[in-house]
Design a protein around this motif. Structure first.
Motif, short mmCIF file in Angstrom:
data_model
loop_
_atom_site.label_atom_id
_atom_site.label_comp_id
_atom_site.label_asym_id
_atom_site.label_seq_id
_atom_site.Cartn_x
_atom_site.Cartn_y
_atom_site.Cartn_z
N ALA A 9 6.09 2.03 -2.72
CA ALA A 9 5.68 1.38 -1.40
C ALA A 9 6.53 0.01 -1.15
O ALA A 9 6.93 -0.20 0.04
CB ALA A 9 4.10 0.73 -1.58
N PHE A 43 5.15 3.49 3.60
CA PHE A 43 4.67 2.01 2.81
C PHE A 43 3.19 2.04 3.05
O PHE A 43 2.55 1.90 1.91
CB PHE A 43 5.40 0.85 3.35
CG PHE A 43 4.49 -0.24 3.15
CD1 PHE A 43 4.44 -0.76 2.07
CD2 PHE A 43 4.11 -0.99 4.41
CE1 PHE A 43 3.58 -1.96 1.89
CE2 PHE A 43 3.36 -2.08 4.35
CZ PHE A 43 3.02 -2.52 3.24
N LEU A 46 1.26 4.79 1.00
CA LEU A 46 1.67 4.76 -0.44
C LEU A 46 0.61 3.77 -0.84
O LEU A 46 -0.09 3.88 -2.20
CB LEU A 46 3.04 4.54 -0.97
CG LEU A 46 3.95 5.61 -0.57
CD1 LEU A 46 5.40 5.11 -0.59
CD2 LEU A 46 3.86 6.37 -2.12
N LEU A 47 -0.09 2.74 -0.21
CA LEU A 47 -0.86 1.82 -0.76
C LEU A 47 -2.19 2.33 -0.78
O LEU A 47 -3.05 1.91 -1.65
CB LEU A 47 -0.82 0.30 0.06
CG LEU A 47 0.34 -0.58 -0.06
CD1 LEU A 47 0.07 -1.79 0.71
CD2 LEU A 47 0.53 -1.10 -1.60
N TYR A 62 0.02 -6.17 -4.69
CA TYR A 62 1.19 -5.40 -4.45
C TYR A 62 2.22 -6.71 -4.03
O TYR A 62 3.49 -6.47 -4.37
CB TYR A 62 0.89 -4.69 -3.27
CG TYR A 62 2.16 -4.23 -2.45
CD1 TYR A 62 3.16 -3.48 -2.88
CD2 TYR A 62 2.42 -4.82 -1.30
CE1 TYR A 62 4.26 -3.15 -2.13
CE2 TYR A 62 3.61 -4.76 -0.49
CZ TYR A 62 4.52 -3.91 -1.01
OH TYR A 62 5.69 -3.35 -0.45
#
Length: 107
Positions: A9, A43, A46-47, A62
């Motif tokens: 990410a 991104f 992916l989180l 993160y």
């Protein structure tokens, strides 16, 4: 899986933001925005793979991974070696991210 999702990410977010930076600050073609937007979408996806009960906690943790990844980008892509203060700050942020993500929670 969590660490890998965070690292991927971060790379996707940095690459996407760098595409916008290149377009606006380095006079690159607007076509840089196409992979940049795809990278930012990757991104965000992916989180969602992070193993956390709450999105805000996953995003907060993160942040530390992002900072360390940005320093790696600084060195690997931009050719500027992080100094000791960068490294100390990155270590503190990564430690904070670990506390947020792995700290014991009341049931």
């Amino acid at each position: 899986m969590t660490a890998l999702a965070y690292i991927l990410a971060a790379l996707a977010e940095i690459a996407g933001c760098f595409a916008f930076w290149a377009w606006l600050r380095m006079d690159r073609s607007p076509f840089w925005l196409v992979p940049g937007m795809a990278s930012l979408a990757l991104f965000a996806w992916l989180l969602t793979l992070i193993d956390s009960d709450h999105a805000g906690r996953a995003y907060a943790a993160y942040g530390g991974v992002y900072i360390v990844s940005a320093l790696a980008w600084l060195w690997a892509v931009e050719g500027a070696r992080p100094d000791r203060w960068d490294l100390i700050g990155g270590a503190v942020c990564l430690g904070g991210a670990a506390i947020i993500l792995f700290g014991p929670r009341a049931a």
